[in-house]
Write an enzyme that holds these catalytic residues in place. Structure first.
Site, mmCIF file in Angstrom:
data_model
loop_
_atom_site.group_PDB
_atom_site.id
_atom_site.type_symbol
_atom_site.label_atom_id
_atom_site.label_comp_id
_atom_site.label_asym_id
_atom_site.label_seq_id
_atom_site.Cartn_x
_atom_site.Cartn_y
_atom_site.Cartn_z
ATOM 1 N N LYS A 289 33.843 33.166 41.255
ATOM 2 C CA LYS A 289 34.234 34.535 41.631
ATOM 3 C C LYS A 289 33.953 35.503 40.484
ATOM 4 O O LYS A 289 34.214 35.179 39.328
ATOM 5 C CB LYS A 289 35.713 34.567 42.025
ATOM 6 N N ASP B 275 41.261 29.511 38.175
ATOM 7 C CA ASP B 275 40.676 29.830 36.858
ATOM 8 C C ASP B 275 41.225 29.025 35.669
ATOM 9 O O ASP B 275 41.446 29.589 34.587
ATOM 10 C CB ASP B 275 40.837 31.332 36.555
ATOM 11 N N CYS C 54 44.839 37.130 37.760
ATOM 12 C CA CYS C 54 44.076 36.525 38.854
ATOM 13 C C CYS C 54 44.945 35.836 39.899
ATOM 14 O O CYS C 54 44.582 35.808 41.080
ATOM 15 C CB CYS C 54 43.011 35.592 38.296
HETATM 16 N N1 TIU Z 1 41.829 34.571 35.526
HETATM 17 C C1 TIU Z 1 42.370 35.686 35.038
HETATM 18 O O1 TIU Z 1 43.568 35.898 35.113
HETATM 19 N N2 TIU Z 1 41.503 36.576 34.363
HETATM 20 C C2 TIU Z 1 41.899 37.395 33.352
HETATM 21 O O2 TIU Z 1 41.113 38.146 32.791
HETATM 22 N N3 TIU Z 1 43.206 37.291 32.958
HETATM 23 C C3 TIU Z 1 43.803 37.905 31.897
HETATM 24 O O3 TIU Z 1 45.037 37.810 31.805
HETATM 25 N N4 TIU Z 1 43.071 38.542 31.008
#
Ligand code: TIU
Length: 230
Positions: free
Chosen positions: A135, A30, A168
């Site tokens: 995802k 991500d 994530c």
């Molecule tokens: N990719 C991921 O970690 N999504 C989140 O929403 N992370 C946050 O820390 N908000």
């Protein structure tokens, strides 16, 4: 190249781990503008997105080495379909963000596939030959083809990095651990909006004899990759 790479030892915590490199993939979680840049999903949640920038360079170094060695590289992106049919109401409705998932923002609709904010940051942009997994959740295995991809390529070990450490990255490592994968989390290749959560997120992985996996810095991973080909 990777096929001739010898197994080598990564200096990791809680203990060193020997990796069979052809059975190892780099999984980058991500690294999207929506989390990394002002105006995206991360900032709408009230976060200081500048906290995440430190992960880009270490990831870039491992990504370059992985590309040079022919390692399987997989990028993930968190996001939803334009009609939000894959976004649970509980995720959309929670809290009091400045913009909700699907709302128009400066980088397009927040956390929606195909929008500018959903894309991966230019420094780590996937090559056409690399795998990109979209995802809808925090974990990269939930409602995706990741499991089948790893099986197809004979992958047993994952070098995991990306953002955020406790959300994530941790969720994906826990999913991978239950599926039998050895995860080596690259400590300086992960980041959180909350430095203390980053630290604890890594501790949770390596505690209890590595209950979820191993933790190593990018220098240790790069050194083990170098040794494997010399
Ligand atoms: N990719 C991921 O970690 N999504 C989140 O929403 N992370 C946050 O820390 N908000």
């Amino acid at each position: 190249m990777l096929n001739s790479a010898k197994p080598s030892v990564v200096s990791a915590e809680p203990e060193p781990i020997t990796l069979d490199w052809p059975a190892t993939a780099l999984l980058i979680i991500d690294m999207q503008r929506d989390f990394m840049e002002p105006g995206g999903f991360g900032e709408t949640l009230g976060n200081d997105v500048s906290q995440l920038a430190r992960a880009v360079k270490p990831i870039g170094a491992v990504l370059t080495a992985a590309r040079d060695s022919g390692m399987l590289v997989i990028h993930t992106r968190e996001g939803h379909l334009p009609d939000l049919s894959d976004a649970p109401p509980a995720k959309i409705e929670r809290g009091t963000p400045s913009l909700r998932i699907g709302d128009p923002g400066p980088m397009g609709r927040i956390l929606i596939r195909g929008e500018a904010g959903h894309d991966i940051v230019p420094e780590l942009y996937p090559l056409d030959s690399e795998i990109v997994i979209d995802k809808p959740g925090k974990g990269a295995f939930y409602a995706t083809e990741l499991g089948e991809v790893l099986e197809k390529y004979g992958i047993e070990n994952l070098l995991v990095c990306g953002v955020t450490t406790e959300v994530c990255v941790n969720t994906t490592v826990r999913e991978a651990n239950d599926r039998g994968y050895r995860c080596v989390v690259i400590s300086d290749g992960c980041a959180s909006y909350f430095p203390e959560f980053h630290e604890m997120g890594l501790k949770m992985i390596k505690a209890q004899g590595g209950i979820f996996g191993w933790v190593a810095d990018s220098a240790a991973v790069l050194e083990a990759m170098r040794v494997s080909t010399t």
